[in-house]
Write a protein that holds these residues in place. Structure first.
Motif, mmCIF file in Angstrom:
data_model
loop_
_atom_site.group_PDB
_atom_site.id
_atom_site.type_symbol
_atom_site.label_atom_id
_atom_site.label_comp_id
_atom_site.label_asym_id
_atom_site.label_seq_id
_atom_site.Cartn_x
_atom_site.Cartn_y
_atom_site.Cartn_z
ATOM 1 N N MET A 1 0.849 -1.168 0.000
ATOM 2 C CA MET A 1 0.000 0.000 0.000
ATOM 3 C C MET A 1 0.896 1.232 0.000
ATOM 4 O O MET A 1 1.784 1.362 0.839
ATOM 5 N N PRO A 2 0.691 2.156 -0.909
ATOM 6 C CA PRO A 2 1.543 3.345 -0.972
ATOM 7 C C PRO A 2 1.231 4.305 0.176
ATOM 8 O O PRO A 2 0.130 4.312 0.710
ATOM 9 N N ALA A 3 2.214 5.115 0.554
ATOM 10 C CA ALA A 3 2.035 6.111 1.603
ATOM 11 C C ALA A 3 1.101 7.206 1.115
ATOM 12 O O ALA A 3 1.114 7.566 -0.055
ATOM 13 N N GLN A 4 0.303 7.689 1.999
ATOM 14 C CA GLN A 4 -0.620 8.759 1.656
ATOM 15 C C GLN A 4 -0.093 10.071 2.207
ATOM 16 O O GLN A 4 0.241 10.170 3.372
ATOM 17 N N PHE A 5 -0.011 11.063 1.361
ATOM 18 C CA PHE A 5 0.431 12.388 1.771
ATOM 19 C C PHE A 5 -0.784 13.298 1.837
ATOM 20 O O PHE A 5 -1.635 13.254 0.967
ATOM 21 N N THR A 6 -0.816 14.094 2.854
ATOM 22 C CA THR A 6 -1.943 15.005 3.001
ATOM 23 C C THR A 6 -1.455 16.294 3.663
ATOM 24 O O THR A 6 -0.442 16.303 4.348
ATOM 25 N N ASN A 7 -2.171 17.355 3.446
ATOM 26 C CA ASN A 7 -1.855 18.607 4.114
ATOM 27 C C ASN A 7 -2.935 18.957 5.136
ATOM 28 O O ASN A 7 -2.994 20.051 5.647
ATOM 29 N N VAL A 8 -3.778 17.994 5.466
ATOM 30 C CA VAL A 8 -4.838 18.203 6.442
ATOM 31 C C VAL A 8 -4.223 18.129 7.838
ATOM 32 O O VAL A 8 -3.417 17.258 8.139
ATOM 33 N N SER A 9 -4.630 19.030 8.696
ATOM 34 C CA SER A 9 -4.122 19.053 10.062
ATOM 35 C C SER A 9 -4.557 17.819 10.833
ATOM 36 O O SER A 9 -5.649 17.303 10.640
ATOM 37 N N LEU A 10 -3.705 17.355 11.710
ATOM 38 C CA LEU A 10 -4.014 16.180 12.510
ATOM 39 C C LEU A 10 -4.566 16.543 13.885
ATOM 40 O O LEU A 10 -4.576 15.718 14.792
ATOM 41 N N VAL A 11 -5.073 17.744 14.019
ATOM 42 C CA VAL A 11 -5.579 18.212 15.308
ATOM 43 C C VAL A 11 -6.713 17.319 15.796
ATOM 44 O O VAL A 11 -6.810 16.998 16.972
ATOM 45 N N ALA A 12 -7.571 16.881 14.910
ATOM 46 C CA ALA A 12 -8.717 16.080 15.311
ATOM 47 C C ALA A 12 -8.309 14.702 15.830
ATOM 48 O O ALA A 12 -9.061 14.057 16.545
ATOM 49 N N THR A 13 -7.122 14.233 15.480
ATOM 50 C CA THR A 13 -6.722 12.892 15.880
ATOM 51 C C THR A 13 -5.826 12.890 17.117
ATOM 52 O O THR A 13 -5.449 11.837 17.585
ATOM 53 N N THR A 14 -5.497 14.056 17.646
ATOM 54 C CA THR A 14 -4.647 14.104 18.832
ATOM 55 C C THR A 14 -5.488 14.343 20.073
ATOM 56 O O THR A 14 -6.640 14.765 19.996
ATOM 57 N N ASN A 15 -4.927 14.082 21.221
ATOM 58 C CA ASN A 15 -5.630 14.293 22.481
ATOM 59 C C ASN A 15 -5.412 15.698 23.029
ATOM 60 O O ASN A 15 -5.965 16.045 24.055
ATOM 61 N N VAL A 16 -4.591 16.489 22.390
ATOM 62 C CA VAL A 16 -4.272 17.827 22.863
ATOM 63 C C VAL A 16 -5.025 18.843 22.022
ATOM 64 O O VAL A 16 -4.921 18.842 20.803
ATOM 65 N N ALA A 17 -5.798 19.681 22.692
ATOM 66 C CA ALA A 17 -6.541 20.712 21.974
ATOM 67 C C ALA A 17 -5.590 21.824 21.571
ATOM 68 O O ALA A 17 -4.613 22.105 22.265
ATOM 69 N N PRO A 18 -5.835 22.457 20.448
ATOM 70 C CA PRO A 18 -4.967 23.565 20.045
ATOM 71 C C PRO A 18 -5.093 24.736 21.021
ATOM 72 O O PRO A 18 -6.161 24.991 21.583
ATOM 73 N N VAL A 19 -4.019 25.428 21.261
ATOM 74 C CA VAL A 19 -4.000 26.559 22.187
ATOM 75 C C VAL A 19 -4.299 27.821 21.397
ATOM 76 O O VAL A 19 -3.634 28.118 20.415
ATOM 77 N N SER A 20 -5.286 28.548 21.868
ATOM 78 C CA SER A 20 -5.642 29.781 21.164
ATOM 79 C C SER A 20 -4.820 30.938 21.706
ATOM 80 O O SER A 20 -4.252 30.877 22.796
ATOM 81 N N GLY A 21 -4.787 31.987 20.951
ATOM 82 C CA GLY A 21 -4.071 33.179 21.373
ATOM 83 C C GLY A 21 -4.670 33.793 22.625
ATOM 84 O O GLY A 21 -3.973 34.337 23.466
ATOM 85 N N VAL A 22 -5.994 33.685 22.772
ATOM 86 C CA VAL A 22 -6.675 34.227 23.945
ATOM 87 C C VAL A 22 -6.204 33.498 25.196
ATOM 88 O O VAL A 22 -5.964 34.110 26.238
ATOM 89 N N THR A 23 -6.061 32.185 25.107
ATOM 90 C CA THR A 23 -5.606 31.396 26.247
ATOM 91 C C THR A 23 -4.208 31.807 26.665
ATOM 92 O O THR A 23 -3.915 31.940 27.856
ATOM 93 N N ILE A 24 -3.355 32.036 25.717
ATOM 94 C CA ILE A 24 -1.977 32.437 26.021
ATOM 95 C C ILE A 24 -1.965 33.811 26.683
ATOM 96 O O ILE A 24 -1.288 34.021 27.680
ATOM 97 N N TRP A 25 -2.740 34.766 26.161
ATOM 98 C CA TRP A 25 -2.774 36.098 26.754
ATOM 99 C C TRP A 25 -3.360 36.060 28.158
ATOM 100 O O TRP A 25 -2.897 36.747 29.061
ATOM 101 N N ARG A 26 -4.408 35.236 28.369
ATOM 102 C CA ARG A 26 -4.995 35.118 29.699
ATOM 103 C C ARG A 26 -3.958 34.566 30.673
ATOM 104 O O ARG A 26 -3.844 35.024 31.796
ATOM 105 N N TRP A 27 -3.196 33.566 30.243
ATOM 106 C CA TRP A 27 -2.154 32.994 31.088
ATOM 107 C C TRP A 27 -1.086 34.032 31.398
ATOM 108 O O TRP A 27 -0.621 34.126 32.536
#
Length: 77
Positions: free
Chosen positions: A1-27
């Motif tokens: 089976m050939p490797a599949q290349f994609t430019n889609v973000s893997l955010v949905a498959t990880t357990n870590v939510a993306p950090v927003s700029g608002v969260t960083i400023w609040r911190w």
């Protein structure tokens, strides 16, 4: 089976939510406040530890209660 290349973000498959700029400023805003509170608590605990016996008697605190409160964060029950 050939490797599949994609430019889609893997955010949905990880357990870590993306950090927003608002969260960083609040911190960044809350961090100095938390540091200032910790500094005040440490300063007050050190003042009580080094307080003369007469001062502690005037305010009605025993030396053993001061040590317990500085170690555990509350008075003994």
């Amino acid at each position: 089976m050939p490797a599949q290349f994609t430019n889609v973000s893997l955010v949905a498959t990880t357990n870590v939510a993306p950090v927003s700029g608002v969260t960083i400023w609040r911190w960044l805003v809350l961090f100095p406040r938390k540091w200032a509170l910790a500094y005040k608590v440490a300063r007050d605990a050190e003042m009580l530890r080094n307080a003369p016996r007469e001062v502690l008697e005037d305010i009605g605190i025993a030396r053993k209660d001061v040590e317990f409160a500085c170690e555990h964060g509350h008075l003994p029950k």
